[in-house]
Design a protein around this motif. Structure first.
Motif, PDB file in Angstrom:
ATOM      1  N   ASN A 143       0.831  -1.214   0.000  1.00 39.70           N
ATOM      2  CA  ASN A 143       0.000   0.000   0.000  1.00 39.70           C
ATOM      3  C   ASN A 143       0.862   1.259   0.000  1.00 39.70           C
ATOM      4  O   ASN A 143       1.122   1.845   1.032  1.00 39.70           O
ATOM      5  N   THR A 164      -5.296   0.816  -5.048  1.00 33.58           N
ATOM      6  CA  THR A 164      -4.470   1.383  -3.952  1.00 33.58           C
ATOM      7  C   THR A 164      -3.596   0.324  -3.280  1.00 33.58           C
ATOM      8  O   THR A 164      -2.513   0.653  -2.780  1.00 33.58           O
ATOM      9  N   GLY A 165      -4.075  -0.919  -3.273  1.00 32.72           N
ATOM     10  CA  GLY A 165      -3.348  -1.968  -2.563  1.00 32.72           C
ATOM     11  C   GLY A 165      -2.258  -2.629  -3.395  1.00 32.72           C
ATOM     12  O   GLY A 165      -1.625  -3.588  -2.929  1.00 32.72           O
ATOM     13  N   SER A 171      -8.873   4.000   2.338  1.00 39.59           N
ATOM     14  CA  SER A 171      -7.832   4.289   1.346  1.00 39.59           C
ATOM     15  C   SER A 171      -8.202   5.540   0.555  1.00 39.59           C
ATOM     16  O   SER A 171      -7.371   6.431   0.339  1.00 39.59           O
TER      17      SER A 171
END
Ligand code: N01
Length: 544
Positions: free
Chosen positions: A52, A168-169, A191
């Motif tokens: 992340n 996002t991850g 996020s």
């Protein structure tokens, strides 16, 4: 899997080199003296903090609490720079831990575990990786993370998009250059609310696509003074002790007053003070009944809505951002820096996709029911297949070849959220059915790792070959997890805690809502009673 047994044999295999896997390795190898290997898909330690790297990523737990407590010197020597730890700093911290305890030598990087089968003929786990490894291990321990299986929604046309897109991850290590670009962010969970204000400052234009407005509380992020850190370090023993025996893995203490027992003015003053202090304290330290009583909860929800109206210049945008369809705290509480203020910028627009859903991603952007949006970059802040997603990616089979995925088809089942019945010598660090994500993660991870290593030590002392949860004990625990959740407001939101974000996933509340303190006591009692609820087999009995 083949049946050849001439392969390397280890005492334990651990999956994942985040907070959980790293500490598990330390316990198994350096405390118990066992042979253990961690398999990790990334090329370094860090787990969630390795993957992340999106703009604005930082932890919502305060720095001095988001760390290991097991080693006093480690706690004393590390110095955090901010109230909340930023992703690069957490990664530096974990890298420091890896160096300090020489952990990397026990970790095989860039290796993903693909299968783990319990071999009843050998009483060993046979583990395979995508790099062609095949090992046998007595113990199979997962530290795969609760929110690690990223979810990019299936939207028609993504393959036609000519710009770049990222989840996002799984953020590119080299970063993403937003300068001069038209960016779309889909998703406004933890996020999204962290990334949106930062991207808005960098991009030419940002369009936020919001399905559900959520409650977010200001973090009040800032630097920490040397005096504060010194005070913390002097009191660390006491702080860690309180943390271990708290419901949420913090030393803040539980409020005793009800939100309904004070008059409007006093209530507002209490909320104001917590709002100014920022972060999780707003949820955890104001009133005792916010998370269980809808009327009490409404007072907090209305306070936050009043803050949203106050902050946003355009009443129409404010109206779109007001959360109304779920109680405050029933989805993961969001903590932000300048989130609502961002909507006052000229280069930011908010699009409600609840009422006008995204219909297609096109070559140049995306189309909702009501309009077309030209975009150069799309950011999917669309979350995870939480708690079970990472397990389902591995072909895990227990006795009789039973697949974990099938066992969990109607929702995850495991005694204490640690041990699925039918899967001997398998332990899941922060597995579904344990406090995990409802607690500050490091203390809840440490509790599990220590429970597992004590259990392994006990098995050695008593010459036990296998430990396996009893089906009855598992069923009772699963009922207890469900019953505990049903007494909270968590059931009133379509959250990832309930699997509601994944089409077709059974609606089952996955973490244990009874608190880390209660859970720890339960685990301690079980251990003291000789691991009640487990079938323990000695070598002679399994051979008989
Ligand atoms: O994911 P989320 P996250 N079309 O699931 C939307 C931890 N975490 O990555 O609410 C359109 O919370 C979805 O909408 P809705 C933390 O535990 C911690 O933000 O489902 N939109 C939502 O707005 C957190 O809870 C930290 O209607 C879609 C968003 O995407 C967990 O990770 C930081 C969609 C997803 O929100 C996950 O957070 C970050 C679709 N098909 C994360 N599908 C810190 O400690 C989903 N959405 C700071």
């Amino acid at each position: 899997m083949t049946t050849d047994t001439s392969r390397e044999e280890l005492d334990a295999v651990v999956v994942g080199a985040g907070f959980a896997g790293m500490y598990m390795l330390y316990q198994l190898r350096d405390v118990l003296g066992l042979s253990a290997r961690v398999f990790e898909a990334g090329d370094d330690v860090g787990g969630t903090w390795y993957w992340n790297r999106y703009p604005g990523a930082r932890c919502d737990s305060e720095s001095y609490l988001y760390c290991y407590s097991f080693d006093k010197d480690l706690a004393q020597e590390w110095t955090w720079s901010g109230k909340y730890p930023e992703q690069p700093e957490i990664l530096r911290y974990l890298s420091h831990v890896a160096d300090r305890f020489d952990l990397r030598r026990g970790i095989q990087f860039e290796t993903r575990v693909t299968a783990a089968h319990f071999r009843e003929d050998l009483n060993r786990w046979e583990i395979e990786t995508d790099q062609g490894d095949r090992v046998l291990a007595r113990y199979f321990i997962t530290g795969v993370g609760c929110i690690s299986a990223g979810q990019v929604p299936e939207i028609e046309g993504l393959e036609n998009f000519e710009g770049e897109w990222h989840h996002t991850g799984a953020w590119p290590h080299e970063g993403v250059d937003f300068a001069g670009k038209r960016v779309g962010v889909i998703g406004t969970g933890s996020s999204g609310v962290q990334a949106i204000p930062v991207i808005a400052r960098q991009a030419d234009h940002l369009t936020v696509f919001q399905r559900t407005p959520q409650y977010t509380v200001p973090a009040r992020h800032g630097t920490v003074t040397p005096e504060f850190l010194e005070e913390v370090k002097e009191q660390y023993d006491e702080i860690f002790e309180k943390t271990r025996f708290s419901a949420g893995g913090t030393p803040y203490g539980e409020p005793e007053r009800s939100a309904l027992d004070v008059d409007d003015e006093e209530r507002r003053d209490i909320y104001e003070a917590a709002w100014e202090e920022g972060g999780f304290r707003f949820l955890l330290t104001t009133f005792s009944d916010i998370r269980i009583d809808r009327r009490a909860n409404d007072t907090a929800a209305e306070f936050i809505r009043s803050k949203i109206r106050e902050t946003i210049d355009d009443p129409e945008t404010a109206e779109k951002l007001l959360p109304r369809d779920h109680p405050f705290g029933s989805k993961r509480t969001l903590i932000d820096t300048n989130y609502y203020e961002t909507y006052n910028r000229d280069n930011v627009d908010l699009v409600d996709i609840r009422h006008a859903p995204i219909e297609e991603i096109t070559a140049n952007g995306l189309r909702t029911r009501d309009g077309e949006y030209d975009l150069d970059v799309i950011v999917f802040a669309t979350g995870y297949d939480g708690m079970t997603g990472a397990f389902n990616k591995i072909d895990i089979r227990g006795r009789g070849g039973e697949r974990l995925k099938e066992k969990w088809a109607e929702g995850p089942r495991a005694y204490l959220g640690l041990s699925p019945a039918g899967f001997p010598n398998m332990f899941m660090i922060t597995g579904p059915g344990s406090p995990s994500v409802l607690s500050n993660m490091p203390p809840t991870i440490e509790q599990h790792v220590e429970y597992i290593s004590d259990f392994v030590a006990y098995m050695r002392e008593h010459d036990l070959e296998t430990a396996e949860a009893e089906a009855g004990a598992e069923a009772e625990w699963v009922d207890h997890v469900n019953q505990t959740a049903s007494e909270t407001l968590y059931m009133l939101a379509d959250s990832w805690y309930l699997g509601a974000n994944i089409p077709g996933k059974p609606r089952v509340f996955m973490p244990y809502a009874g608190g880390l303190d209660v859970y720890r006591e339960k685990c301690d009692e079980i251990a003291a009673a000789g691991y009640e609820g487990y079938v323990l087999r000695s070598r002679e009995s399994v051979e008989a």
